[in-house]
Design a protein around this motif. Structure first.
Motif, short mmCIF file in Angstrom:
data_model
loop_
_atom_site.label_atom_id
_atom_site.label_comp_id
_atom_site.label_asym_id
_atom_site.label_seq_id
_atom_site.Cartn_x
_atom_site.Cartn_y
_atom_site.Cartn_z
N LEU A 160 -17.96 30.40 -4.05
CA LEU A 160 -18.89 31.09 -4.96
C LEU A 160 -19.44 32.35 -4.31
O LEU A 160 -19.60 33.38 -4.97
CB LEU A 160 -20.02 30.14 -5.35
CG LEU A 160 -19.63 28.97 -6.26
CD1 LEU A 160 -20.80 28.01 -6.41
CD2 LEU A 160 -19.18 29.47 -7.63
N VAL A 218 -18.10 19.48 -6.67
CA VAL A 218 -18.65 20.39 -7.67
C VAL A 218 -19.83 19.73 -8.39
O VAL A 218 -20.86 20.39 -8.66
CB VAL A 218 -17.57 20.81 -8.69
CG1 VAL A 218 -18.16 21.70 -9.77
CG2 VAL A 218 -16.44 21.55 -7.97
N GLY A 222 -23.71 21.13 -8.69
CA GLY A 222 -24.44 21.13 -9.95
C GLY A 222 -25.72 20.32 -9.88
O GLY A 222 -26.75 20.71 -10.46
N ARG A 268 -22.88 25.38 -16.37
CA ARG A 268 -21.53 25.95 -16.26
C ARG A 268 -20.71 25.23 -15.20
O ARG A 268 -19.51 24.99 -15.39
CB ARG A 268 -21.64 27.44 -15.93
CG ARG A 268 -22.11 28.28 -17.10
CD ARG A 268 -22.23 29.75 -16.74
NE ARG A 268 -22.56 30.57 -17.90
CZ ARG A 268 -22.77 31.87 -17.86
NH1 ARG A 268 -22.70 32.52 -16.69
NH2 ARG A 268 -23.06 32.54 -18.95
N VAL A 269 -21.35 24.87 -14.10
CA VAL A 269 -20.63 24.15 -13.03
C VAL A 269 -20.16 22.79 -13.54
O VAL A 269 -18.99 22.41 -13.36
CB VAL A 269 -21.54 24.01 -11.80
CG1 VAL A 269 -20.99 22.97 -10.84
CG2 VAL A 269 -21.67 25.35 -11.08
N ASN A 270 -21.06 22.04 -14.15
CA ASN A 270 -20.69 20.71 -14.63
C ASN A 270 -19.67 20.77 -15.76
O ASN A 270 -18.74 19.96 -15.83
CB ASN A 270 -21.94 19.97 -15.11
CG ASN A 270 -22.84 19.56 -13.96
OD1 ASN A 270 -22.38 19.22 -12.88
ND2 ASN A 270 -24.15 19.59 -14.18
#
Length: 360
Positions: A160, A218, A222, A268-270
């Motif tokens: 990221l 990930v 989150g 958005r990550v999840n």
């Protein structure tokens, strides 16, 4: 002892050394992140914010006021301070970051990221050496899963950053948990190099377990963002209602992104990784069909994987429903991540089933 066995034992020893070395470098990175937050607190962000509030404005440094005449009476109006963003609006700028706008704090932050990269490379080398010592993917027990999981979590964070995302505020929280994860791995969960149980001898190991590790990493990122969102949202609510947060809370939380930004990032990550988690469960079912003759046995690991899937599905559905955004949806996200944690630690250690490969 044969030459091959001696070589494998030597590689396992190298792997252990590299994992301990990565922990040492991660510790240095941890202190550098601490220094970034400490030196960042010297910035003028807090003083400027205080000067814009009603109490701060009564002291020194308040902006000029506007005088209106209403029926012959002078009315003093202080500038309105926007402390939180309205849904869908972008009227609240994000905080300056852990460095707080301070040059020295920013320098420590850059040093921390450099040390994180070095530690990541050392740990990755340790994972590769472990794989070489057993001549397979290093995911046969919880020790191997832990060292791989922490490596992937750091890789997600560094990825990221490489994409120019403003996520350096994650660094301190991430490295703290990585150190805890590795400490648990080398003490409680450590298992000597050994071959896989027969059920794991399949190419599905590379497909199913690798995606499970990535999804977990990930989901973890989150979850950190969601926790910080809950704190920042409470902070903004307190400001909005005229409250006065403590000095420590203000110093930390004002440097984080706005609650709306944290909420959006976590969502958005999840949402991005959820389809891959769905594939992980499907791949596991196919592997179960090959290994045990049944695609689904309601084994504890399978059951809790499905419960985790339902949890995140409810979270994503809640985000798409007007009345379930913000804190309510965030609580669902934390429940779902709690299910993932129990699926990993609780089921692997305390529950007996066909997926009992913890090795502890």
């Amino acid at each position: 002892m044969t030459l091959a066995a001696a070589t494998n034992e030597h590689l396992a020893s190298i792997s252990n050394t590299l994992i301990y070395s990565s922990m040492a470098v991660y510790t240095l990175a941890f202190f550098a992140y601490i220094a970034e937050w400490l030196f960042g607190s010297r910035s003028r962000v807090a003083r400027t914010a205080a000067a814009l509030t009603a109490e701060g404005g009564q002291k020194a440094g308040a902006p000029a006021v506007t005088v209106k005449q209403a029926g012959g009476t002078a009315v003093l109006e202080r500038p309105k301070v926007v402390v939180r963003s309205a849904p869908g609006a972008r009227d609240v700028p994000d905080g300056p970051g852990a460095h707080g706008g301070d040059v020295q704090g920013d320098l420590y932050g850059r040093v921390a990221v450099s040390l994180t990269v070095l530690a990541f490379l050392v740990e990755l080398s340790g994972v590769v050496a472990r794989a070489a010592s057993v001549q397979r993917a290093p995911w046969g027990n919880m020790y191997e899963f832990n060292i791989t999981f922490s490596t992937v979590a750091v890789a997600v964070y560094l990825g990221l950053l490489a994409l120019k995302k403003n996520v350096r505020w994650l660094g301190l929280f991430l490295i703290t948990s990585v150190l805890l994860d590795l400490g648990l791995a080398v003490t409680v969960l450590y298992t000597a190099s050994d071959q896989l149980v027969p059920a794991l001898h399949s190419y599905w190991l590379y497909i199913h377990v690798s995606t499970a590790i990535f999804c977990g990493a990930v989901f973890y990122v989150g979850a950190v963002a969601t926790i910080l969102y809950l704190f920042k949202d409470s902070y903004e609510n307190k400001l909005q209602t005229g409250g006065k947060p403590g000095a420590f809370a203000a110093s930390v939380l004002e440097r984080l992104p706005a609650s709306a930004s944290l909420d959006k990032f976590a969502y958005r990550v999840n949402a991005a990784v959820f389809p891959l988690w769905t594939f992980t469960i499907i791949a596991g079912a196919i592997w179960a069909g090959d290994a045990w003759g049944r695609y689904w046995n309601w084994d504890p690991k399978e059951t809790w994987s499905f419960i985790t899937w339902v949890g995140y599905a409810c979270y994503l559905h809640a985000r798409a429903t007007a009345g379930w955004k913000g804190r309510k949806a965030a609580y669902l996200a934390m429940i779902a991540f709690g299910c993932w944690l129990f699926n990993y630690y609780g089921v692997n250690i305390f529950v007996t089933g066909k997926h009992s490969y913890a090795g502890v």
